[in-house]
Design an enzyme around this catalytic site. Structure first.
Site, short mmCIF file in Angstrom:
data_model
loop_
_atom_site.label_atom_id
_atom_site.label_comp_id
_atom_site.label_asym_id
_atom_site.label_seq_id
_atom_site.Cartn_x
_atom_site.Cartn_y
_atom_site.Cartn_z
N LEU A 1 0.85 -1.20 0.00
CA LEU A 1 0.00 0.00 0.00
C LEU A 1 0.88 1.25 0.00
CD1 LEU A 1 -3.15 0.26 0.09
CD2 LEU A 1 -2.87 1.03 2.43
N GLY A 2 1.70 1.38 -1.06
CA GLY A 2 2.53 2.56 -1.23
C GLY A 2 1.84 3.58 -2.12
N ILE B 1 1.41 3.72 -5.39
CA ILE B 1 0.51 3.12 -6.38
C ILE B 1 -0.59 2.32 -5.70
CG2 ILE B 1 0.36 1.47 -8.27
CD1 ILE B 1 3.21 2.34 -9.06
N SER C 1 1.24 -5.01 3.87
CA SER C 1 2.35 -4.12 3.57
C SER C 1 3.40 -4.33 4.65
CB SER C 1 1.87 -2.66 3.56
OG SER C 1 2.70 -1.86 2.76
N ARG D 1 6.43 -5.95 -10.49
CA ARG D 1 7.55 -6.59 -11.15
C ARG D 1 7.24 -8.07 -11.30
NH1 ARG D 1 8.55 -2.17 -12.26
NH2 ARG D 1 10.51 -0.98 -12.07
N GLU E 1 11.29 -10.69 -18.96
CA GLU E 1 10.87 -9.84 -20.08
C GLU E 1 12.00 -9.67 -21.09
OE1 GLU E 1 9.58 -6.17 -18.32
OE2 GLU E 1 7.93 -7.13 -17.25
N HIS F 1 4.42 -4.46 -20.37
CA HIS F 1 5.04 -3.58 -19.36
C HIS F 1 4.86 -2.12 -19.78
CE1 HIS F 1 8.41 -3.41 -16.09
NE2 HIS F 1 7.52 -2.44 -15.96
#
Length: 335
Positions: free
Chosen positions: A171-172, A174, A193, A251, A280, A298
Site C-alpha cells: 500500500l505505497g 501506487i 504491507s 515486477r 521480459e 510492461h
C-alpha cells in the site's frame, strides 16, 4: 558511504564535459523527449557506438559523472566499477531493482527516480486490468474478431466488480491509489504491507496468505526485493482459490511465474491481468491461448502526459546535480 554534495565543475573542464550524461540503452522517456535532453546535456550514447560497452565506458571513465538509465539498461556493479568518476544515477522509472544499490551506497553515488509521476497512470491500468479480466473484455474482443459471435452466440459470463474483496499487496504510492479507486467502485479493500497504515480505512492483514484467503482478487503493487521475490507462490494461489484473480503491475519476479502458469492452465485460479513478467520480454507461451488472461507489454505507466512529466523530473535532477542544488527525487539508499 552516503552521497555527499560536491562541486561537479572544474576550472579546466569544457561545457560539454561539465554536462555529460551517459546512456547505455535509451529509456522510452528519453527516446520520446530526446530533443529536450540533447538541448541541455551532452549525451554519450553507448548504444550507438561500434565499441563494446566495456570499451566505451573505459573511453569515458574519467569524465562521466551522471548516468541516465531504465530497466532495459541495468546499472550493475561492473558498470559502476568501469566508471570511477560516477556520482549520480538517474533512472527513468520508479523502481530501482535494475540498479546495484549496494554498490552505489558503497561508492557514495546518489540515485534518483521519477517519484510518483507514473502512479496515477499505473493505478488506472491496474483497475483496468482487473475489470478486463472480470468482465472478459479482451476475451470478448477476440470472440467477436474471431467470428464466433455469428457462429456460436454462446459467451461465458463475466463477474461483477462491486462488492468483490480485493487485496492490495503493497500500500505505497501506487497501491494507495489503486485502493482508493476500487473503494469508489464498491469493492471491499484490504491490504498487506511492510507496516500497517493506521491512517487508511482499509483492513490490514499481516501476511500475504491471510490476505489471499480473504480476497477474491489480489493486485500486486509492491517493490521487488529479496523479501518479495516469488512471494506470490503456489500456497498463495491456493489460498486465493479457483475463482481468484491476480493482477500484477509491479515486477514479474514477485510472482513465481512457473507456478502461476500451472495454476492458470489447470484452473486452480480464475484469471490474471499481467503487465510484467519474470523474464521480459519473454512471456510463457501457455498464457497466449487462455481467455482468462490479459497481457500487456510492461506499459501501464506509458501515457503522453506521464512521459512529459517524467522527462521534466529527469532533466530537473540532472540540472540540479550539475548546478550543485538539491536533487528533486533522491532515493533513500537503505539497500
Amino acid at each position: 558511504m552516503d552521497p555527499k554534495p560536491q562541486d561537479h565543475q572544474s576550472p579546466s573542464s569544457t561545457p560539454s564535459q561539465l554536462r555529460q550524461v551517459l546512456v547505455l540503452r535509451p529509456p522510452p522517456v528519453f527516446t520520446v523527449h530526446e530533443q529536450d535532453f540533447s538541448s541541455k546535456f551532452h549525451i554519450l550514447k553507448a548504444y550507438d557506438s561500434p565499441l563494446p560497452t566495456h570499451d566505451f565506458l573505459q573511453t569515458h571513465a574519467q569524465s562521466v559523472k551522471a548516468v541516465l538509465c531504465s530497466g532495459i539498461g541495468p546499472i550493475t556493479a561492473d558498470v559502476i566499477r568501469d566508471l570511477p568518476a560516477l556520482e549520480l544515477v538517474v533512472t527513468a522509472s520508479t523502481g530501482v531493482n535494475h540498479i546495484d544499490m549496494a554498490e552505489c551506497r558503497r561508492r557514495g553515488i546518489a540515485v534518483t527516480n521519477t517519484g510518483d509521476v507514473f502512479s496515477d497512470d499505473v493505478a488506472d491500468a491496474a483497475v483496468g486490468l482487473l475489470i478486463d479480466v472480470m468482465r472478459r473484455i479482451t476475451s470478448g474482443d477476440r470472440f467477436v474478431r474471431g467470428g464466433r459471435w455469428a457462429t456460436s452466440g454462446e459467451y461465458t459470463l463475466g463477474s461483477k466488480l462491486a462488492c468483490k474483496r480485493v487485496g492490495i499487496v503493497g500500500l505505497g504510492n501506487i497501491g494507495s491509489r489503486v485502493a482508493t479507486r476500487l473503494k469508489a467502485m464498491g469493492c471491499l479493500v484490504s491490504y498487506t504491507s511492510r507496516q500497517e497504515k493506521h491512517t487508511t480505512p482499509f483492513t490490514f492483514y499481516p501476511n500475504i496468505l491471510q490476505l489471499a484467503f480473504n480476497s477474491d482478487a489480489l493486485v500486486i503493487c509492491c517493490a521487488l526485493t529479496n523479501e518479495t521475490r516469488h512471494i506470490i507462490n503456489n500456497k498463495v494461489m491456493m489460498a486465493l482459490g479457483k475463482k481468484g484473480i491476480i493482477v500484477n503491475i509491479a515486477r514479474g519476479a514477485i510472482i513465481n511465474e512457473v507456478e502461476l502458469v500451472k495454476c492458470l492452465v489447470e484452473g486452480e485460479i480464475g484469471g490474471a491481468g499481467l503487465d510484467v513478467f519474470e523474464n521480459e520480454p519473454n512471456v510463457p507461451k501457455e498464457l497466449f491461448e487462455l481467455d482468462n488472461v490479459v497481457l500487456l507489454p510492461h506499459r501501464t505507466a506509458f501515457t503522453q502526459e506521464s512521459f512529459y512529466n517524467a522527462a521534466q523530473i529527469l532533466i530537473g535532477n540532472l540540472e540540479a546535480f550539475f548546478t550543485n542544488k538539491p536533487l528533486l527525487t533522491l532515493v533513500p539508499n537503505e539497500f
